[in-house]
Design a protein around this motif. Structure first.
Motif, mmCIF file in Angstrom:
data_model
loop_
_atom_site.group_PDB
_atom_site.id
_atom_site.type_symbol
_atom_site.label_atom_id
_atom_site.label_comp_id
_atom_site.label_asym_id
_atom_site.label_seq_id
_atom_site.Cartn_x
_atom_site.Cartn_y
_atom_site.Cartn_z
ATOM 1 N N ILE A 50 -6.882 4.232 -2.721
ATOM 2 C CA ILE A 50 -7.258 3.121 -1.852
ATOM 3 C C ILE A 50 -8.567 3.477 -1.159
ATOM 4 N N ASN B 114 -0.760 5.611 -4.365
ATOM 5 C CA ASN B 114 -1.340 6.876 -3.923
ATOM 6 C C ASN B 114 -2.519 6.585 -3.001
ATOM 7 N N LYS B 115 -2.515 7.159 -1.800
ATOM 8 C CA LYS B 115 -3.560 6.880 -0.815
ATOM 9 C C LYS B 115 -4.950 7.231 -1.327
ATOM 10 N N ASP B 116 -5.025 8.187 -2.239
ATOM 11 C CA ASP B 116 -6.332 8.572 -2.776
ATOM 12 C C ASP B 116 -6.952 7.476 -3.640
ATOM 13 N N CYS C 92 -11.374 2.011 1.364
ATOM 14 C CA CYS C 92 -11.826 1.000 2.310
ATOM 15 C C CYS C 92 -13.343 1.104 2.491
ATOM 16 N N ALA D 258 0.827 -1.217 0.000
ATOM 17 C CA ALA D 258 0.000 0.000 0.000
ATOM 18 C C ALA D 258 0.858 1.262 0.000
ATOM 19 N N SER D 259 2.064 1.161 0.555
ATOM 20 C CA SER D 259 2.937 2.337 0.619
ATOM 21 C C SER D 259 3.399 2.797 -0.764
#
Length: 360
Positions: free
Chosen positions: A55, A51-53, A57, A47-48
């Motif tokens: 992912i 881009n967090k955008d 949940c 996941a690192s």
């Protein structure tokens, strides 16, 4: 990824006969040859790199509609704190990849089958055990495998690194009666009664003190209980438009014995990424469908062989071809070694190993 796990330096095999007498055999590994990586740590590392955008949940796929132009995927979006349904989100995409595990919603939609029960029940726990002070049975960087001569009971004690240990207990269930006693048909973590059910499998058995001690020392909330399943091999992983595609366990969940599930999922991701990079740079209208077809041609023949071989290692007579059962022990060992060599030759020898006897 190296910081996420530990390496194994020694595998200790122990056979326990009906009198509780044991025989030992050890196999040593080069450092880095076998590595244990916690699934949570692996997920965090992967996941690192994203881009967090991207992912999301608390999204659960409920259905999709596919056409030659693309896919509309419908997700239930739930509140992260209460798990209550907030709204339905519709996502339009060029390709929907179902990497949603053995109980895949995507596979159930495009194939319509269900996982197969392999007549084995498994209990395992990944628990804090610094310095092996909570329970023993294994040394540093060791894997200890214990099995009986009838093939009914097996256990593993594993140094999982960073002060953690992994224990596994696996029980043969030819009648299917044991699976019927489980409180959840798909299994789960921290199921009430799981600890007692695991210990019950060892009642009256001598020579299993270490695994008994490990189970007794483990809080039930850490124990994962499940029936062992696989997915049957299939000759197509995509829908009729080749806009929906299965990969990983959704496509080819296999018996866990050979330990190739995660490896082959990464192989899927590697090959698909190469093909989609070419497809997205193409001006052809059917470039994605062409990439999916090529992906299936590369991956399915390999995975059918690996799924069938994994199923054989359950030793269930119905899953062992007659010609395999007639092989001598020496021939079986040669076949197993050739399989390992072929698997490790990826990606050069994707479909087969022309230099082998059994994997041409």
């Amino acid at each position: 990824m190296e910081d996420a796990g530990t390496y194994a330096s020694c595998l200790k095999l122990t056979l326990v006969n009906k009198k509780g007498e044991v025989r030992y055999r050890e196999q040593t590994f080069e450092q880095g040859e076998y590595v244990s990586i916690g699934w949570k740590q692996a997920q965090l590392v992967l996941a690192s790199y994203i881009n967090k955008d991207l992912i999301h949940c608390s999204h659960r796929l409920v259905r999709f509609e596919s056409s030659e132009a693309g896919v509309d995927a419908y997700f239930e979006v739930t509140d992260e704190n209460t798990s209550s349904l907030e709204y339905i989100k519709v996502v339009r995409t060029k390709l929907l990849v179902g990497a949603d595990g053995i109980w895949s919603v995507v596979r159930r939609t495009i194939v319509g089958d269900s996982p197969r029960y392999l007549h084995l029940v498994d209990w395992n726990a990944y628990v804090p055990n610094p310095g092996a002070k909570v329970f023993g049975g294994h040394g540093e960087h060791e894997i200890v495998l214990l099995f009986d001569e009838d093939g009914e009971t097996r256990s593993w004690l594993v140094d999982a690194g960073k002060g953690f240990s992994l224990w596994i207990l696996r029980k043969l269930d030819l009648s299917g009666d044991l699976a019927k006693t489980l409180k959840r048909s798909k299994g789960g973590l921290g199921i009430p009664g799981a600890k007692a059910r695991a210990l019950q499998q060892l009642d009256g058995l001598d020579g299993w003190d270490d695994i008994k001690a490990a189970i007794k020392a483990t809080d039930e909330t850490y124990i994962f209980e499940r029936p062992i399943m696989d997915n049957l091999p299939i000759k197509r992983w995509s829908d009729s438009h080749r806009r929906v595609l299965l990969m990983g366990d959704a496509a080819h969940a296999q018996y866990v014995g050979p330990g190739q599930g995660a490896r082959t999922a990464f192989e899927d991701a590697h090959q698909l990424s190469i093909l989609l990079k070419e497809a997205f740079s193409s001006s052809e209208d059917n470039s994605i469908a062409t990439a999916v077809k090529k992906f299936e041609e590369l991956r399915i023949p390999r995975m059918i062989k690996m799924q069938e071989y994994a199923a054989e290692s359950t030793a269930l007579p119905a899953l062992v071809p007659e010609w395999v059962s007639k092989l001598t022990m020496e021939e079986k060992q040669k076949r197993a070694l050739e399989c390992q060599q072929w698997v490790h030759s990826y990606p050069e020898k994707m479909l087969c190993d022309p230099d082998s006897t059994y994997w041409k």
